[in-house]
Enzyme design. Structure first.
Site, PDB file in Angstrom:
ATOM      1  N   PRO A 133      -0.435 -19.397   0.947  1.00 50.69           N
ATOM      2  CA  PRO A 133       0.950 -19.003   0.661  1.00 50.69           C
ATOM      3  C   PRO A 133       1.090 -18.560  -0.802  1.00 50.69           C
ATOM      4  O   PRO A 133       1.363 -19.363  -1.681  1.00 50.69           O
ATOM      5  CB  PRO A 133       1.751 -20.280   0.956  1.00 50.69           C
ATOM      6  N   ASP A 188      -1.158 -20.452  -5.441  1.00 47.56           N
ATOM      7  CA  ASP A 188      -1.188 -21.052  -4.109  1.00 47.56           C
ATOM      8  C   ASP A 188      -0.105 -22.128  -4.089  1.00 47.56           C
ATOM      9  O   ASP A 188      -0.223 -23.147  -4.778  1.00 47.56           O
ATOM     10  CB  ASP A 188      -2.568 -21.656  -3.852  1.00 47.56           C
ATOM     11  N   HIS A 189       0.961 -21.909  -3.300  1.00 42.19           N
ATOM     12  CA  HIS A 189       2.109 -22.807  -3.322  1.00 42.19           C
ATOM     13  C   HIS A 189       1.768 -24.205  -2.803  1.00 42.19           C
ATOM     14  O   HIS A 189       2.537 -25.154  -3.017  1.00 42.19           O
ATOM     15  CB  HIS A 189       3.254 -22.215  -2.494  1.00 42.19           C
ATOM     16  N   ARG A 190       0.636 -24.373  -2.139  1.00 42.69           N
ATOM     17  CA  ARG A 190       0.225 -25.696  -1.701  1.00 42.69           C
ATOM     18  C   ARG A 190      -0.226 -26.563  -2.869  1.00 42.69           C
ATOM     19  O   ARG A 190      -0.207 -27.791  -2.785  1.00 42.69           O
ATOM     20  CB  ARG A 190      -0.913 -25.579  -0.677  1.00 42.69           C
TER      21      ARG A 190
END
Length: 439
Positions: free
Chosen positions: A233, A411-413
């Site tokens: 993401p 990376d939004h994680r």
């Protein structure tokens, strides 16, 4: 004993033999180079670990074989005699030319003698071992197969191994994923493909064109970038950075560089060298962002290992512990790594891993762009071209300053919006006051 195709990196599944240094019937000593292999990222000469006679070559030069496949057979052991060598040469001369056997047959074939070569052991850097992990019951699994199983949610205990010595290999996991597609379409279903090559060629049938076959590197680029865009993401943060002081520091350092006996400077810093140092310092200032995604956890790294993307390929050599190195050391190392990367002579330990990647297209006049993250990393910094721009001074006046635009892909994680903004702000400060990253 069987000579197996070794693995040049954790995600490498096959290799191409580019040349043989020995012929069937030749005497072999430990340390003698047998053949050269090439993958999509590196090439390496593979030495023998035993003495004897090269009795058979099963995979000739130019053929591709999977990791763990038997590529040759050495007989006679350490006590090989001249008659044994002659017999092997006779067998070789009377037999038809060696041909590559199917990958499935090679992988399933049982060795004729105890195997001493570990195909998951990196030949030139023995401190790194990509040996297979063990499952309950004594079965083993390769690192690539384990990663694919984790990404697809595949139960390894229910997979029947087909690899050498009962190992679970990548093709076993892929077969299990296909079998489970009807039950778990969200995981197993592949994205819809576009028109076939023949259909596309038909569209351009009235237009002259040249077909360019995909080489190993370009095929890897396509696979990994599609995977990254589909599974990571991404979000993006763009900022303008003042680099006037950074340029001044570079000019002063290059002017002060000592000369060698030929009168040439000992080093010549580029703007990219200073950007690498500033980015390494920023990751140390914001340690929560110096992290990678590990499926069921986040790994926060102690040092800033900066990968530097090169033109024309996916390989990004890694500057290890960049926050601890001088600017001249970074400059020398990146030039050396880049030269060997273009020659495909990098070892896996020189391009695997890394905290974050820097991709610089400023030399092409690109003002700004967004780069695709290289998993398992969580960030990549895209550097645009330097420019002169009118800016407002503190007294309300106007002056021209050297600026460039940077875009941070996250990376939004691993990195949320606030953390990404904190990281890019730390980078801005180190670039605006470059002396602070040197002390």
């Amino acid at each position: 004993m069987d000579v197996l195709m070794p693995q040049l990196g954790e995600t490498v599944a096959e290799g191409k033999i580019t040349q043989w240094f020995k012929a069937a019937g030749d005497a072999i000593k430990p340390g003698d180079n047998l053949f050269e292999i090439e993958t999509d990222k590196a090439s390496m000469e593979v030495p023998s670990t035993t003495a004897g006679v090269l009795a058979e070559i099963r995979v000739p030069a130019g053929e591709v074989a999977p990791v763990g496949a038997v590529v040759a057979v050495i007989t006679g052991g350490a006590g090989a005699t001249e008659p044994a060598k002659a017999a092997a040469a006779s067998v070789s001369s009377s037999s038809p030319p060696p041909r590559a056997i199917p990958a499935a047959a090679r992988g399933a074939a049982a060795p004729a003698a105890p195997v001493k070569l570990d195909p998951f052991f990196e030949v030139r850097t023995p401190e790194r071992n990509y040996g297979p992990a063990r499952l309950p019951g004594g079965r083993s699994i390769t690192p690539l197969a384990r990663r694919l199983a984790a990404e697809g949610g595949i139960d390894l205990t229910k997979i029947s191994p087909s690899g050498p010595h009962g190992r679970i290999v990548a093709r076993d996991v892929e077969a299990a994923a296909r079998a489970a597609a009807t039950l778990r379409p969200a995981i197993a279903a592949a994205p819809a493909e576009g028109p076939s090559a023949d259909a596309i060629k038909a569209i351009y049938r009235d237009v002259p064109f040249q077909e360019v076959p995909l080489d190993g590197m370009r095929r890897t680029i396509a696979t990994r970038l599609v995977q990254a865009k589909q599974t990571i993401p991404h979000f993006y943060l763009t900022a303008d950075v003042g680099i006037s002081r950074l340029i001044t520091l570079r000019e002063e350092a290059n002017a002060a560089a000592p000369k060698d006996t030929d009168g040439k400077p000992a080093f010549k810093l580029s703007l990219n060298d200073l950007i690498i140092k500033a980015w390494a310092a920023a990751l140390q200032r914001v340690p929560a962002a110096n992290a990678v995604w590990a499926q069921d956890r986040i790994l926060r790294l102690q040092h800033s290992d900066i990968a530097v993307a090169l033109e024309g390929g996916l390989i990004a050599p890694v500057i290890r512990r960049a926050e601890l190195k001088s600017l001249s050391a970074i400059s020398h190392e990146i030039k050396e790594l880049a030269a060997r990367a273009r020659a495909k002579k990098l070892k896996p330990s020189e391009y695997e891993g890394g905290s974050s990647t820097i991709s610089n297209l400023g030399m092409y006049g690109v003002r700004e762009f967004a780069a695709i993250i290289n998993p398992p990393q969580a960030t990549i910094l895209a550097i645009g071209a330097a420019r002169r721009q009118a800016v407002e001074k503190e007294d309300g006046g106007v002056a021209f300053a050297s600026m460039l635009s940077v875009t941070l892909s996250c990376d939004h994680r691993v990195v949320d919006g606030a953390l990404g903004a904190e990281l890019i702000a730390a980078f801005q400060k180190f670039v605006a006051q470059p002396v602070s990253m040197l002390v």
